[in-house]
Motif scaffolding. Sequence first.
Motif, PDB file in Angstrom:
ATOM      1  N   GLU A 130       1.039  -1.095  -0.249  1.00  0.00           N
ATOM      2  CA  GLU A 130      -0.375  -0.202  -0.485  1.00  0.00           C
ATOM      3  C   GLU A 130       0.853   1.653   0.397  1.00  0.00           C
ATOM      4  OE1 GLU A 130      -2.804   0.881  -1.342  1.00  0.00           O
ATOM      5  OE2 GLU A 130      -3.866  -0.053   0.294  1.00  0.00           O
ATOM      6  N   HIS A 131       0.249   2.472  -0.224  1.00  0.00           N
ATOM      7  CA  HIS A 131       1.353   3.366  -0.032  1.00  0.00           C
ATOM      8  C   HIS A 131       0.665   3.946   0.631  1.00  0.00           C
ATOM      9  CE1 HIS A 131       1.120   3.703  -4.893  1.00  0.00           C
ATOM     10  NE2 HIS A 131       1.797   2.421  -4.297  1.00  0.00           N
ATOM     11  N   ASP A 132       1.932   5.125   0.896  1.00  0.00           N
ATOM     12  CA  ASP A 132       2.274   5.745   1.995  1.00  0.00           C
ATOM     13  C   ASP A 132       0.851   7.097   2.664  1.00  0.00           C
ATOM     14  OD1 ASP A 132       5.586   6.341   2.946  1.00  0.00           O
ATOM     15  OD2 ASP A 132       5.043   5.074   1.095  1.00  0.00           O
ATOM     16  N   PRO A 133       0.040   7.821   1.613  1.00  0.00           N
ATOM     17  CA  PRO A 133      -0.517   8.461   2.199  1.00  0.00           C
ATOM     18  C   PRO A 133      -1.620   7.764   2.835  1.00  0.00           C
ATOM     19  CG  PRO A 133      -0.108   8.601  -0.259  1.00  0.00           C
ATOM     20  CD  PRO A 133       0.612   7.509  -0.082  1.00  0.00           C
ATOM     21  N   MET A 134      -1.802   6.725   2.740  1.00  0.00           N
ATOM     22  CA  MET A 134      -3.131   5.652   3.322  1.00  0.00           C
ATOM     23  C   MET A 134      -2.866   5.670   4.719  1.00  0.00           C
ATOM     24  SD  MET A 134      -5.063   5.225   0.245  1.00  0.00           S
ATOM     25  CE  MET A 134      -4.286   6.065  -1.422  1.00  0.00           C
ATOM     26  N   TYR A 135      -1.479   6.124   5.057  1.00  0.00           N
ATOM     27  CA  TYR A 135      -0.910   5.512   6.447  1.00  0.00           C
ATOM     28  C   TYR A 135      -0.903   6.735   7.244  1.00  0.00           C
ATOM     29  CZ  TYR A 135       0.398   2.567  11.040  1.00  0.00           C
ATOM     30  OH  TYR A 135       0.619   2.167  12.327  1.00  0.00           O
ATOM     31  N   GLU A 136      -1.138   8.053   6.099  1.00  0.00           N
ATOM     32  CA  GLU A 136      -0.333   9.251   7.432  1.00  0.00           C
ATOM     33  C   GLU A 136      -1.974  10.526   7.109  1.00  0.00           C
ATOM     34  OE1 GLU A 136       3.482   9.525   3.822  1.00  0.00           O
ATOM     35  OE2 GLU A 136       1.808  10.787   3.584  1.00  0.00           O
ATOM     36  N   GLU A 137      -1.071  11.216   7.533  1.00  0.00           N
ATOM     37  CA  GLU A 137      -2.146  12.245   8.960  1.00  0.00           C
ATOM     38  C   GLU A 137      -2.873  12.623   7.695  1.00  0.00           C
ATOM     39  OE1 GLU A 137       0.860  14.771  10.759  1.00  0.00           O
ATOM     40  OE2 GLU A 137       1.215  13.634  12.382  1.00  0.00           O
ATOM     41  N   GLY A 138      -3.801  12.870   8.153  1.00  0.00           N
ATOM     42  CA  GLY A 138      -5.337  13.071   7.449  1.00  0.00           C
ATOM     43  C   GLY A 138      -5.448  12.007   6.103  1.00  0.00           C
ATOM     44  N   ALA A 139      -5.641  10.962   6.840  1.00  0.00           N
ATOM     45  CA  ALA A 139      -6.187   9.932   6.112  1.00  0.00           C
ATOM     46  C   ALA A 139      -7.558   9.550   6.132  1.00  0.00           C
ATOM     47  CB  ALA A 139      -5.258   8.829   6.176  1.00  0.00           C
ATOM     48  N   ALA A 140      -8.557   8.962   5.737  1.00  0.00           N
ATOM     49  CA  ALA A 140      -9.901   9.015   5.314  1.00  0.00           C
ATOM     50  C   ALA A 140      -9.577   7.876   6.661  1.00  0.00           C
ATOM     51  CB  ALA A 140     -10.530   8.335   4.489  1.00  0.00           C
ATOM     52  N   ASP A 141     -11.296   7.784   7.379  1.00  0.00           N
ATOM     53  CA  ASP A 141     -11.048   6.545   9.079  1.00  0.00           C
ATOM     54  C   ASP A 141     -11.262   5.741   8.338  1.00  0.00           C
ATOM     55  OD1 ASP A 141     -11.012   9.017  10.638  1.00  0.00           O
ATOM     56  OD2 ASP A 141     -13.237   9.056  10.791  1.00  0.00           O
ATOM     57  N   LEU A 142     -11.901   5.346   6.341  1.00  0.00           N
ATOM     58  CA  LEU A 142     -12.687   4.370   6.431  1.00  0.00           C
ATOM     59  C   LEU A 142     -10.541   3.227   6.241  1.00  0.00           C
ATOM     60  CD1 LEU A 142     -14.101   1.907   4.888  1.00  0.00           C
ATOM     61  CD2 LEU A 142     -13.567   2.875   2.742  1.00  0.00           C
ATOM     62  N   TYR A 143      -9.856   4.157   5.639  1.00  0.00           N
ATOM     63  CA  TYR A 143      -8.418   3.267   5.326  1.00  0.00           C
ATOM     64  C   TYR A 143      -8.059   2.657   6.654  1.00  0.00           C
ATOM     65  CZ  TYR A 143      -8.491   6.150   0.906  1.00  0.00           C
ATOM     66  OH  TYR A 143      -9.480   6.959   0.069  1.00  0.00           O
ATOM     67  N   LEU A 144      -8.224   3.976   7.685  1.00  0.00           N
ATOM     68  CA  LEU A 144      -7.282   3.270   9.090  1.00  0.00           C
ATOM     69  C   LEU A 144      -7.599   2.360   9.956  1.00  0.00           C
ATOM     70  CD1 LEU A 144      -6.401   7.427  10.607  1.00  0.00           C
ATOM     71  CD2 LEU A 144      -4.728   5.867   8.959  1.00  0.00           C
ATOM     72  N   ASN A 145      -9.058   2.296   9.829  1.00  0.00           N
ATOM     73  CA  ASN A 145      -9.784   0.809  10.642  1.00  0.00           C
ATOM     74  C   ASN A 145      -9.988  -0.428   9.936  1.00  0.00           C
ATOM     75  OD1 ASN A 145     -11.097   3.113  12.137  1.00  0.00           O
ATOM     76  ND2 ASN A 145     -13.309   3.523  10.996  1.00  0.00           N
TER      77      ASN A 145
END
Length: 390
Positions: free
Chosen positions: A217-232
Amino acid sequence: GTAGVVAFQNLYGSLPTRNYNEGQFEDFEKIAGDQLTDHLLKDRDTCYACVVRCKRVVEAEYLERAVSPQFGGPEYETIATMGSYCGVNDLKAIALASALCNQYGLDTIAAGASVAFAMECYENGLLTREQTGGLELRFGNAEAMLTLVEQMAKREGFGAVLADGSARAAQHIGANAADYLITVKNTEAPAHMPQAKRTLGLIYAVNPFGADHQSSEHDPMYEEGAADLYLNRLALLGLSEVQPAYSLTDEKVRYAYQTELFYSALDTYCLCQFVWGPSWELYGPAELAELLRAAAGWDVSVDEILKVGARRLMMMRAFNAREGFTRADDVLPAKFAKPLTGSGPTAGNFVDPVELEHCKDVYYGLAGLDPLSAAPTPQRLSELGLEWTA
């Protein structure tokens, strides 16, 4: 389709320009997805019964040459490699290059990147018009790009030199041509820059088959500002410590490894990575486990999915070790260690070789690879039921 990410990639500073020398292309708007939709799009094709319909079918004409719908249309990687990589800002020329590659069976990433490599060699005096058969291989020369694509397919003219890829072409050209390569394990890098998405530098290096943007997976999905869906969804993989943008930490390395396992499992199951994935995709890890339970009748867990991914990676690693690959082969091209030029958020960024070596140490520890040889350890092979590969 993925042509829609051209603008985002440019904004993020991750749109490779003029053979990976810059992260932003001044003419990105001319090759962006909305231009394709407004002026070239004819249809949206699909794999059987898929609702995503990611395949763009285009129809156009460039220099009195038809771009036939039967050859589909360019997606993001092709728009970048035949476009910004080569400094080409004409979407119709890019569409024709895409059609030619599909007609002849060429990989558009390898083909476009090889042309861009040749252009940089030409710009720096390593190639002459006499050597290229009269082609003026300067960045932005769309006609030369198209001619070279066809020559590669037919092994004619200077295209015969590039037909086996840019790494072998660099050996033929000689001098300091290797300075302009963007290859990992002789595979041309895709259009996602490790100078911006920094864990990709690690994954490109350690990947058993070279640089690939669909192996983690690419970095933006685990960086500040990522959507709650991704982080969950990432939390189901044990990832819950969101990281700063453009960072490269030990936690980011763990993120790269865990998502690499998930993507490896998807490849094992032959599942589309637009539909299934660990964060932004249509369905996440929980849904994948549910699908496998329904299909196989087994009580499959997310942890077991990750173990399937690990087995695939370890078998490839064991094969590479048998063929003589070591840690010395898990490297990036020298070009990635040079600061990017141009402007934008990644101007001046580079991959620090010392930092990369530290990340490799962390990765090898997580994966169960020997830190010196990078081969699978006997203990890790035993854990995965792969003792036979030793």
